[in-house]
Scaffold this active site. Structure first.
Site, PDB file in Angstrom:
ATOM      1  N   SER A   1      34.100  43.838  43.565  1.00 38.64           N
ATOM      2  CA  SER A   1      32.866  43.052  43.436  1.00 38.64           C
ATOM      3  C   SER A   1      33.187  41.621  42.992  1.00 38.64           C
ATOM      4  CB  SER A   1      31.882  43.726  42.481  1.00 38.64           C
ATOM      5  OG  SER A   1      32.267  43.554  41.136  1.00 38.64           O
TER       6      SER A   1
ATOM      7  N   HIS B   1      25.264  33.327  38.365  1.00 37.67           N
ATOM      8  CA  HIS B   1      24.911  34.717  38.067  1.00 37.67           C
ATOM      9  C   HIS B   1      26.029  35.265  37.187  1.00 37.67           C
ATOM     10  CE1 HIS B   1      24.237  38.921  38.281  1.00 37.67           C
ATOM     11  NE2 HIS B   1      25.262  39.165  39.068  1.00 37.67           N
TER      12      HIS B   1
ATOM     13  N   CYS C   1      21.265  41.770  42.435  1.00 38.20           N
ATOM     14  CA  CYS C   1      20.952  40.718  41.464  1.00 38.20           C
ATOM     15  C   CYS C   1      20.434  39.439  42.117  1.00 38.20           C
ATOM     16  CB  CYS C   1      22.190  40.405  40.620  1.00 38.20           C
ATOM     17  SG  CYS C   1      22.854  41.849  39.798  1.00 38.20           S
TER      18      CYS C   1
ATOM     19  N   SER D   1      25.180  41.908  44.807  1.00 36.98           N
ATOM     20  CA  SER D   1      26.172  42.745  45.489  1.00 36.98           C
ATOM     21  C   SER D   1      25.569  43.395  46.715  1.00 36.98           C
ATOM     22  CB  SER D   1      26.653  43.840  44.537  1.00 36.98           C
ATOM     23  OG  SER D   1      27.458  43.275  43.546  1.00 36.98           O
TER      24      SER D   1
ATOM     25  N   ASN E   1      24.146  41.982  30.988  1.00 37.29           N
ATOM     26  CA  ASN E   1      23.680  41.728  32.349  1.00 37.29           C
ATOM     27  C   ASN E   1      22.186  42.009  32.474  1.00 37.29           C
ATOM     28  OD1 ASN E   1      23.568  41.194  35.073  1.00 37.29           O
ATOM     29  ND2 ASN E   1      25.074  42.725  35.685  1.00 37.29           N
TER      30      ASN E   1
ATOM     31  N   GLU F   1      16.039  45.549  40.593  1.00 38.38           N
ATOM     32  CA  GLU F   1      16.792  46.603  41.263  1.00 38.38           C
ATOM     33  C   GLU F   1      16.764  47.862  40.403  1.00 38.38           C
ATOM     34  OE1 GLU F   1      21.131  46.287  41.272  1.00 38.38           O
ATOM     35  OE2 GLU F   1      20.891  44.267  40.456  1.00 38.38           O
TER      36      GLU F   1
ATOM     37  N   THR G   1      29.355  46.163  30.603  1.00 37.92           N
ATOM     38  CA  THR G   1      28.623  45.080  31.292  1.00 37.92           C
ATOM     39  C   THR G   1      27.176  45.494  31.572  1.00 37.92           C
ATOM     40  OG1 THR G   1      29.414  45.765  33.484  1.00 37.92           O
ATOM     41  CG2 THR G   1      30.716  44.115  32.335  1.00 37.92           C
TER      42      THR G   1
ATOM     43  N   LYS H   1      35.620  32.656  35.942  1.00 43.25           N
ATOM     44  CA  LYS H   1      36.411  32.924  37.153  1.00 43.25           C
ATOM     45  C   LYS H   1      35.803  32.197  38.352  1.00 43.25           C
ATOM     46  CE  LYS H   1      37.721  37.744  36.002  1.00 43.25           C
ATOM     47  NZ  LYS H   1      39.175  37.752  35.998  1.00 43.25           N
TER      48      LYS H   1
ATOM     49  N   ASP I   1      40.664  48.064  22.978  1.00 47.99           N
ATOM     50  CA  ASP I   1      40.772  46.942  22.039  1.00 47.99           C
ATOM     51  C   ASP I   1      39.479  46.116  22.165  1.00 47.99           C
ATOM     52  OD1 ASP I   1      41.278  44.565  20.759  1.00 47.99           O
ATOM     53  OD2 ASP I   1      43.227  44.206  21.712  1.00 47.99           O
TER      54      ASP I   1
HETATM   55  N1  COA Z   1      42.494  41.219  24.920  1.00 48.92           N
HETATM   56  C1  COA Z   1      42.068  40.243  25.755  1.00 48.92           C
HETATM   57  N2  COA Z   1      41.844  40.443  27.087  1.00 48.92           N
HETATM   58  C2  COA Z   1      42.033  41.686  27.571  1.00 48.92           C
HETATM   59  C3  COA Z   1      42.482  42.739  26.745  1.00 48.92           C
HETATM   60  C4  COA Z   1      42.703  42.464  25.369  1.00 48.92           C
HETATM   61  N3  COA Z   1      43.108  43.417  24.525  1.00 48.92           N
HETATM   62  N4  COA Z   1      42.573  43.832  27.508  1.00 48.92           N
HETATM   63  C5  COA Z   1      42.221  43.491  28.764  1.00 48.92           C
HETATM   64  N5  COA Z   1      41.892  42.187  28.807  1.00 48.92           N
HETATM   65  C6  COA Z   1      41.429  41.408  29.957  1.00 48.92           C
HETATM   66  C7  COA Z   1      42.154  41.725  31.240  1.00 48.92           C
HETATM   67  O1  COA Z   1      43.380  41.013  31.345  1.00 48.92           O
HETATM   68  C8  COA Z   1      41.125  41.294  32.264  1.00 48.92           C
HETATM   69  O2  COA Z   1      41.149  39.894  32.410  1.00 48.92           O
HETATM   70  P1  COA Z   1      41.236  39.224  33.868  1.00 48.92           P
HETATM   71  O3  COA Z   1      40.056  39.736  34.639  1.00 48.92           O
HETATM   72  O4  COA Z   1      41.131  37.763  33.587  1.00 48.92           O
HETATM   73  O5  COA Z   1      42.526  39.670  34.449  1.00 48.92           O
HETATM   74  C9  COA Z   1      39.791  41.638  31.582  1.00 48.92           C
HETATM   75  O6  COA Z   1      40.093  41.789  30.197  1.00 48.92           O
HETATM   76  C10 COA Z   1      39.172  42.932  32.073  1.00 48.92           C
HETATM   77  O7  COA Z   1      40.140  43.913  32.012  1.00 48.92           O
HETATM   78  P2  COA Z   1      40.295  44.956  33.174  1.00 48.92           P
HETATM   79  O8  COA Z   1      41.395  45.878  32.843  1.00 48.92           O
HETATM   80  O9  COA Z   1      40.330  44.258  34.498  1.00 48.92           O
HETATM   81  O10 COA Z   1      38.891  45.706  32.967  1.00 48.92           O
HETATM   82  P3  COA Z   1      38.223  46.867  33.732  1.00 48.92           P
HETATM   83  O11 COA Z   1      39.159  47.535  34.687  1.00 48.92           O
HETATM   84  O12 COA Z   1      37.624  47.715  32.672  1.00 48.92           O
HETATM   85  O13 COA Z   1      37.067  46.179  34.622  1.00 48.92           O
HETATM   86  C11 COA Z   1      35.090  44.927  35.176  1.00 48.92           C
HETATM   87  C12 COA Z   1      36.300  45.049  34.221  1.00 48.92           C
HETATM   88  C13 COA Z   1      34.338  43.666  34.849  1.00 48.92           C
HETATM   89  C14 COA Z   1      35.569  44.885  36.612  1.00 48.92           C
HETATM   90  C15 COA Z   1      34.165  46.156  34.932  1.00 48.92           C
HETATM   91  O14 COA Z   1      33.589  46.058  33.657  1.00 48.92           O
HETATM   92  C16 COA Z   1      33.055  46.308  35.954  1.00 48.92           C
HETATM   93  O15 COA Z   1      33.256  46.932  36.988  1.00 48.92           O
HETATM   94  N6  COA Z   1      31.845  45.767  35.671  1.00 48.92           N
HETATM   95  C17 COA Z   1      30.701  45.917  36.534  1.00 48.92           C
HETATM   96  C18 COA Z   1      30.826  45.143  37.829  1.00 48.92           C
HETATM   97  C19 COA Z   1      30.542  43.699  37.762  1.00 48.92           C
HETATM   98  O16 COA Z   1      30.002  43.249  36.793  1.00 48.92           O
HETATM   99  N7  COA Z   1      30.936  42.986  38.826  1.00 48.92           N
HETATM  100  C20 COA Z   1      30.813  41.571  38.920  1.00 48.92           C
HETATM  101  C21 COA Z   1      30.318  41.038  40.217  1.00 48.92           C
HETATM  102  S1  COA Z   1      28.598  41.257  40.447  1.00 48.92           S
END
Ligand code: COA
Length: 391
Positions: A201, A233, A111, A309, A276, A79, A152, A242, A29
């Site tokens: 992470s 960041h 980062c 990280s 990013n 990086e 991302t 968050k 979605d």
């Molecule tokens: N409408 C609105 N929100 C939605 C949705 C929809 N249809 N479907 C899912 N979401 C929300 C989820 O509830 C979740 O929100 P929350 O984190 O507040 O609970 C968010 O979207 C992400 O969904 P999730 O299922 O957790 O996504 P994912 O398993 O694909 O992982 C990341 C998301 C960010 C962890 C992933 O993209 C990632 O690993 N990114 C790289 C790492 C990174 O950037 N790390 C950060 C620290 S440096």
């Protein structure tokens, strides 16, 4: 004596993919990306753009009006480096014609390294008050097609000049620090794509924020209410929400949702459309705050949190200077973000995959010509990277 940022500018590639296109391809979605992670578009570099060309463009913009003969140090934070030995900054040094009497080297810690460079430059400048230090943080975030991290990704470079004439923002000398050996995100030498334990992470980011914030408070005696805006960041903009909610709770601040969002929202605008930029991310967020805040931020103290990280965190602060608006490049930055070409999924995939077509046997290969800024990666010959200035 005060030390801080005299000039700041960024550059990103001239192509992007809308995350609704990616969502369609990945069977997600679009609101998961737009709302759930807070990202709408993602910069995609064409085959003739790399961390050097992104950095050279950001650098030439940041150096407008600066006497380059006062620069004695260029720190290149990345990086996604292009060579295990030679610093990418040396190519930038040549492309933008910087003076010979300089030191140039590369910094790495996921980062975090741009903020690390800044921390090293501050005391250096106190001892060399007539010098200037240029920091360029440039990265291309690659997680792999169809991977969890794919939405991302992003690409961009931020260049900023530090000096004892900090027309935009002074930086306070005290900061809170945190290092912890964790495997939340890393990229072994044999792969071009980052490996990530995404949920972990986010936890590690929050732990680093808590610990470095606490040390910052202990050292400075300042509290949450001494800071007016917060710049994080931003691997994706929802991470800023968050992180800030976490800090508000941890610091015991009594703020409504509208109040805490106001403290962070202007800083997330460019990131939402670029994606990013790894080492540059916290500085892209700072540029976004400065360029987009309708409120005059003069004399306000701003908190910045850098996280790399692996992991290293640093919480530091600075004070916005009178007339800072006169030294920003708001129109240029907004036009860079706005005037990009949208890619369809197949062209995104073609750009993404081009890197693996480059030869590794020393044969000559020239890159196809796409839209770039003033500098482009022209190709490889005898294992040497070739760059050119676009007329
Ligand atoms: N409408 C609105 N929100 C939605 C949705 C929809 N249809 N479907 C899912 N979401 C929300 C989820 O509830 C979740 O929100 P929350 O984190 O507040 O609970 C968010 O979207 C992400 O969904 P999730 O299922 O957790 O996504 P994912 O398993 O694909 O992982 C990341 C998301 C960010 C962890 C992933 O993209 C990632 O690993 N990114 C790289 C790492 C990174 O950037 N790390 C950060 C620290 S440096």
């Amino acid at each position: 004596m005060q030390v801080g940022i005299e000039s700041i500018s960024f550059y990103t590639s001239q192509y992007y993919i809308d995350l609704k296109t990616l969502a369609r391809q990945n069977g997600e979605d679009p609101n998961k990306y737009y709302i759930g992670i807070g990202q709408e578009r993602m910069s995609v570099p064409p085959p003739d753009e790399d961390v050097v060309t992104l950095a050279a463009n950001a650098t030439s913009q940041a150096l407008e009006g600066i006497d380059v003969n006062t620069l004695d140090t260029l720190l290149f934070a990345t990086e996604s480096g292009i060579d295990q030995s030679k610093a990418a900054g040396i190519y930038v040094h040549e492309l933008v014609q910087l003076p010979r009497n300089m030191r140039v080297f590369e910094l790495k810690q996921a980062c975090y390294s741009g903020a690390g460079g800044l921390a090293l430059a501050l005391p250096y400048l106190l001892h060399h008050p007539d010098s200037r230090v240029l920091i360029v943080a440039s990265d291309i975030a690659r997680y792999g097609l169809g991977s969890i991290g794919e939405p991302t990704q992003g690409a961009g470079a931020v260049a900023f000049v530090l000096s004892t004439n900090p027309k935009i923002m002074t930086i306070d000398m005290e900061s809170g620090l945190y290092t912890n050996d964790v495997m939340d995100f890393w990229r072994p030498n044999y792969t071009d794509e980052a490996l990530v334990d995404g949920k972990y992470s986010i936890k590690m980011y929050s732990a680093a924020l808590r610990e470095s914030w606490q040390q910052y408070v202990n050292i400075t005696g300042r509290s949450f209410t001494d800071l007016h805006r917060f710049v994080y960041h931003l691997p994706f903009t929802k991470m800023g929400d968050k992180a800030h909610q976490f800090l508000v709770r941890y610091a015991g601040a009594d703020l409504s949702e509208a109040e805490w969002k106001k403290q962070i929202d202007d800083a997330a605008i460019y990131q939402r459309y670029i994606g990013n930029t790894y080492a540059g991310s916290v500085f892209l967020a700072l540029a976004s705050l400065l360029d987009n805040s309708a409120e005059d931020l003069t004399h306000k103290r701003v908190g910045l949190f850098s996280y790399g990280s692996g992991s290293v965190g640093e919480f530091f602060t600075g004070i916005i200077q009178p007339d800072y608006q006169k030294h920003l490049k708001v129109d240029l930055h907004k036009s860079i973000v706005t005037n990009r070409q949208e890619l369809d999924y197949d062209t995104y995939k073609e750009f993404y995959s081009f890197k693996s077509n480059l030869p590794s046997d020393g044969s000559k290969a020239m890159t196809p010509r796409y839209e770039t800024g003033r500098y482009r990666f022209a190709g490889l010959d005898e294992h040497k990277r070739l760059y050119e200035v676009v007329q």
